[in-house]
Design a protein around this motif. Sequence first.
Motif, PDB file in Angstrom:
ATOM      1  N   LEU A  86       0.887  -1.085   0.051  1.00 13.61           N
ATOM      2  CA  LEU A  86       0.082   0.128  -0.027  1.00 13.61           C
ATOM      3  C   LEU A  86       0.626   1.435   0.124  1.00 13.61           C
ATOM      4  CD1 LEU A  86      -2.828  -1.027   2.512  1.00 13.61           C
ATOM      5  CD2 LEU A  86      -2.934  -1.205   0.187  1.00 13.61           C
ATOM      6  N   SER A  87       2.283   1.218   0.392  1.00  8.46           N
ATOM      7  CA  SER A  87       2.981   2.396   0.453  1.00  8.46           C
ATOM      8  C   SER A  87       3.658   2.682  -0.791  1.00  8.46           C
ATOM      9  CB  SER A  87       4.041   2.075   1.289  1.00  8.46           C
ATOM     10  OG  SER A  87       5.215   3.034   1.543  1.00  8.46           O
ATOM     11  N   GLY A  88       3.376   3.836  -1.370  1.00  4.52           N
ATOM     12  CA  GLY A  88       3.794   4.438  -2.368  1.00  4.52           C
ATOM     13  C   GLY A  88       5.359   4.362  -2.533  1.00  4.52           C
ATOM     14  N   GLU A  89       5.792   4.897  -1.334  1.00  7.53           N
ATOM     15  CA  GLU A  89       7.406   4.987  -1.240  1.00  7.53           C
ATOM     16  C   GLU A  89       8.016   3.685  -1.229  1.00  7.53           C
ATOM     17  OE1 GLU A  89      10.928   4.686   1.364  1.00  7.53           O
ATOM     18  OE2 GLU A  89       9.077   3.963   1.843  1.00  7.53           O
ATOM     19  N   LEU A  90       7.205   2.642  -0.573  1.00 12.00           N
ATOM     20  CA  LEU A  90       7.934   1.278  -0.683  1.00 12.00           C
ATOM     21  C   LEU A  90       7.815   0.708  -2.030  1.00 12.00           C
ATOM     22  CD1 LEU A  90       7.048  -0.161   3.000  1.00 12.00           C
ATOM     23  CD2 LEU A  90       9.547   0.544   1.862  1.00 12.00           C
ATOM     24  N   ARG A  91       6.775   1.072  -2.537  1.00 12.36           N
ATOM     25  CA  ARG A  91       6.584   0.509  -4.125  1.00 12.36           C
ATOM     26  C   ARG A  91       7.752   0.794  -4.845  1.00 12.36           C
ATOM     27  NH1 ARG A  91       0.576   0.124  -6.449  1.00 12.36           N
ATOM     28  NH2 ARG A  91      -0.468  -0.984  -4.517  1.00 12.36           N
ATOM     29  N   GLU A  92       8.196   2.261  -5.031  1.00 13.91           N
ATOM     30  CA  GLU A  92       9.203   2.773  -5.590  1.00 13.91           C
ATOM     31  C   GLU A  92      10.330   2.266  -5.232  1.00 13.91           C
ATOM     32  OE1 GLU A  92      10.650   4.582  -8.853  1.00 13.91           O
ATOM     33  OE2 GLU A  92       8.605   4.589  -8.161  1.00 13.91           O
ATOM     34  N   ARG A  93      10.849   1.980  -4.036  1.00 10.95           N
ATOM     35  CA  ARG A  93      12.026   1.409  -3.678  1.00 10.95           C
ATOM     36  C   ARG A  93      12.295  -0.144  -4.243  1.00 10.95           C
ATOM     37  NH1 ARG A  93      13.561   2.001   2.624  1.00 10.95           N
ATOM     38  NH2 ARG A  93      15.430   0.967   1.638  1.00 10.95           N
ATOM     39  N   GLN A  94      10.997  -0.913  -4.197  1.00 14.09           N
ATOM     40  CA  GLN A  94      10.964  -2.221  -4.711  1.00 14.09           C
ATOM     41  C   GLN A  94      11.088  -2.247  -6.188  1.00 14.09           C
ATOM     42  OE1 GLN A  94       7.064  -3.130  -3.284  1.00 14.09           O
ATOM     43  NE2 GLN A  94       7.799  -3.165  -1.038  1.00 14.09           N
ATOM     44  N   ARG A  95      10.507  -1.257  -7.021  1.00 23.65           N
ATOM     45  CA  ARG A  95      10.870  -1.022  -8.391  1.00 23.65           C
ATOM     46  C   ARG A  95      12.173  -0.830  -8.672  1.00 23.65           C
ATOM     47  NH1 ARG A  95       6.272  -0.149 -11.197  1.00 23.65           N
ATOM     48  NH2 ARG A  95       5.661   1.074  -9.476  1.00 23.65           N
ATOM     49  N   GLU A  96      12.747  -0.145  -8.140  1.00 20.39           N
ATOM     50  CA  GLU A  96      14.069   0.340  -8.298  1.00 20.39           C
ATOM     51  C   GLU A  96      14.974  -0.995  -8.003  1.00 20.39           C
ATOM     52  OE1 GLU A  96      14.907   3.939  -6.062  1.00 20.39           O
ATOM     53  OE2 GLU A  96      13.934   5.100  -7.301  1.00 20.39           O
ATOM     54  N   THR A  97      14.917  -1.825  -6.848  1.00 17.18           N
ATOM     55  CA  THR A  97      15.607  -2.796  -6.471  1.00 17.18           C
ATOM     56  C   THR A  97      15.568  -3.812  -7.493  1.00 17.18           C
ATOM     57  OG1 THR A  97      15.577  -2.182  -4.172  1.00 17.18           O
ATOM     58  CG2 THR A  97      16.248  -4.539  -4.767  1.00 17.18           C
ATOM     59  N   ILE A  98      14.271  -4.167  -7.851  1.00 15.42           N
ATOM     60  CA  ILE A  98      13.957  -5.101  -8.946  1.00 15.42           C
ATOM     61  C   ILE A  98      14.728  -4.896 -10.247  1.00 15.42           C
ATOM     62  CG2 ILE A  98      12.188  -6.414 -10.218  1.00 15.42           C
ATOM     63  CD1 ILE A  98      10.608  -6.082  -7.398  1.00 15.42           C
TER      64      ILE A  98
END
Length: 403
Positions: free
Chosen positions: A138-150
């Motif tokens: 649900l966290s937009g900030e964590l989604r972006e971090r996850q996207r960058e990591t992947i």
Amino acid sequence: MNPKAHEPASLPVPGPTALAQSEALAATLRAEIASAGGWLPFDRYMERVLYAPGLGYYSGGAQKFGWRGDDGSDFVTAPELSPLFAATLARVVGDALAASGTRHLMEFGAGTGKLAAGLLAALDAAGAPVESYSIVELSGELRERQRETIEAHAPALAARVRWLDALPDRFEGVVVGNEVLDAMPVRLFARRDAVWHERGVAVTDAGGFAFSDRALNTAHDAAWSGSVLAAIEGGDDYVTETHDAALAFTRTVCAMLARGVAIFIDYGFPRHEFYHAQRAQGTLMCHYRHRAHGDPFLYPGLQDITSHVEFTGIAEAGVEAGAELLGYTSQARFLMNAGITDVLAELDPRDPERFLPAANAVQKLVSEAEMGELFKVIAFARGFDAVSAPLAAFARGDRSHTL
């Protein structure tokens, strides 16, 4: 509460921007408590300080995951500790996908995305690529971090990842949740003078927050009916938690699982250990800058609040939802059964710069003095004959009989 590993006064003070965010959240909490008549159940307080949109710990942009307090982080998880964790878990996931005849993976509590990137890469390298990898976040900030990591660690596979705001009605595949159950809000209860109370939160004269207990009407209170509280022996003062949110989450996930396997990894105990007479201070704990303490009212929204998991209840919830318990064991036994030493052996010991840090990380993952014994793994199956295709990760040391 729990004995404090660090007194709050000894903890680092947040910067002005973080403090302003914390105060904004505190203001909303004070207003909510006032509108509720001056008392808020602790699980509601915990839900708000962790997940309030834009302000909560997991939704407000705090660093959270990392190695040291001076980088702004609060704790490190197994996927952050070593890529060998994901590589080993991928072996179990691959077996579960093959046994269930499915090709889809779903993760809760994806953190920075390192586990997702590691699982995607390892499964692809093993010739068992998934068709899709869903992350419930649900966290937009964590989604972006996850996207960058992947995209950084598995760029060729990033297109298979999608983010979900809510659970689908039906899912076929493997579900993974690493350290997600402990972050579910818990209800707090205190026995004083042989009388049980529900522990809530009130506003102090100074505008802060403090515990406030309300006696339970055990003849009518839903919290008492069929509750484990009634089974806790003795009459001495006692503080503990119940895990209503985690149980509901487990039921929902297992009901959603039409065909496949759900694997949860977290720290905790079976019921007879969790509610032991000697565990009289409960398990609630806070984490801030890699220091543990027992004050959930310090810096609302800027620190993590967790409780150990009561795994007997989790097992019961999954079975009630129609799933089959596949196994329950320690993280050490699970990883050893899955072949973490073989994964480590793939590194050249003659390259000490790579091998020694990896070996040290594996030691932390499996040592009884570190994560190996405190962390447990529980798995459920549904929609296929799991008996004829048991997971090797539970072949030795299964503790299901202790639940």
